[in-house]
Design an enzyme around this catalytic site. Sequence first.
Site, mmCIF file in Angstrom:
data_model
loop_
_atom_site.group_PDB
_atom_site.id
_atom_site.type_symbol
_atom_site.label_atom_id
_atom_site.label_comp_id
_atom_site.label_asym_id
_atom_site.label_seq_id
_atom_site.Cartn_x
_atom_site.Cartn_y
_atom_site.Cartn_z
ATOM 1 C CB THR A 246 14.012 -34.853 15.020
ATOM 2 O OG1 THR A 246 15.153 -35.635 14.772
ATOM 3 C CG2 THR A 246 13.260 -34.652 13.732
ATOM 4 C CB SER B 148 7.683 -39.866 12.242
ATOM 5 O OG SER B 148 6.463 -40.316 12.767
ATOM 6 C CD GLU C 36 9.193 -38.336 19.638
ATOM 7 O OE1 GLU C 36 8.007 -38.231 19.281
ATOM 8 O OE2 GLU C 36 10.056 -38.854 18.910
#
Length: 568
Positions: A381, A443, A401
């Site tokens: 990312t 995340s 991703e």
Amino acid sequence: MNTREIFLNQKIPDINREEQRAIGDFGMTASATKQSSEIGAQVLKNGGNAVDAIVAMQFALAVSEPFNTGLGASGFLLVYNQYSGKTKVINGHSKAPDQLTSDMCRNEKGEPIPFSERTINANFIGIPGILKAMETAFNTYGTMPLDRLIEPSVQLAEEGMEVNWLWDMALKMYGDRVGTTAKSFFFPDNVPLVKGEIVKNKELAHTLRIIQEKGIDAFYHGEIGDAIIQLINNENGCMSKEDLQGYESKIQEPILGSYKDFHIVTPSPPNGAGVSLLQLLKILEKVKIEQYPVNSWEKHYLLAEAMRIVFTDKLTYMGDPDFTHIPVEGLLHPEYIAERVKLINFEGLNQGVDFGNPWKYDKKGVQSEDSLHRELQGGETTHFTAVDSWGNIAVCTSSLEHYFGSGIMVPGYGFLLNNDLTDFYPTEESVNDLQANKYPVSSKCPTIIFKDEKPFMTLGSPGGPTIVASVAQVILHVIDYKMDLKEAIEQPRIYNSTAPTILCDGSLNEEVKSKLSSIGFEIIGTDIAIGNVQAVLMDQEKNIMYGAADSSRPGVAIGIFKENNEGY
């Protein structure tokens, strides 16, 4: 040589580290590409605010780092408004289409599709949210015309930019993942782009021109959206026009926590990283990690065991709050933190580390069924930030991703689509199971830290499951070890999940690695830094901003001075 071997043996080239630290009193930008930081800084020089700059930077990254982010990406944007003193989260996370079913995770024999195959399967493309998030941010806080913010990126795509070493590395490591359309761009004449070449993306420039003329709505309702859906349908995916047109970017409240005298603001679920960051820092505060030298084995032992504790909880309890109650209050409750701290000792690797029971400390819901754990797969990312002369802050982590996302590029429009839905657990045995209209756990961890109710620092990182580890360690290096911001970022970092394996920067002290190995950890070293932290530190007394970019990518930080309104 396989991808893992390439990763472990890759050497980062020499870069101009002076470009990666900056100082200013009128504004600051930091990102993983020079082009994005420069474009954002120019917006600030021209009188735009932090949100204007962050929108311009996202479009610039779509051109300059198209394998990590882009128009088909997802993301979380954190905005601090200095007039109200409030921080809001703008959720641009990808969502599952309405027709998605868990059967799509299985082949004709009913067996789970291997993870590597899911990453390039059109059914695992999430509804892209980053542009909707940028539109929401711009409509709420922006001040400059949108077409003006996009124009520098149009010119960059049309005139071309020099391929940097990160492009070169990404293509060597993951170029085999790209589909036919993407291959024609990244591998012209079947030869990969290499460092030093000039790359133009005329199709992406065309797409940006459409958005300039018709607005971001054209991506979701217009010809761009039609091209996305046609492509996904051709690839046997399940996303529909209604999915794309119905996507909404929500303005949400962040989750708040503390570390010593500092207050921390970060996204709440379905972002799973924010809770984990706060939980990790509270455990490290409880064990007084600062009593051990920054390069000591004790410090790294505490980090490793605390990460194992936190990530077992994350994998067990994090999901989409619209589908299940998440015991956030319990996970961060002082008594629960105290319980978890008891799992840490200096005798060796604690084989008894597992998820805990935060429900008895959580008053907002009832316990759901336990979920199975899984080891998160690595992802890529990008992170970027802008601070303006008024003190507003915009900080964003956006992502496809994995490197090159799904590998599927929209023909005629020049951008890749994400594979965000691979973040779901592919069975019904998890709170993060795959369901229609659901967010997978993210995340991403854009973070703003306050001291005495004033902004002190903002930071974030890419790196999939390693993001929390990177952000937490830089926070410790600044607050506890009193490091200069750039020094804090460059300090070797480690990452440990639920297993005994520790991934560590190659420059980590050999004595530390040897000691950790002797007490049960498996050490895997790499010459590539864990994460890529971009950060800005604000000295409120001196009215000075310090910016820093991580040398693990060719990014820069750019500071602006009020006196001459020029970059530092």
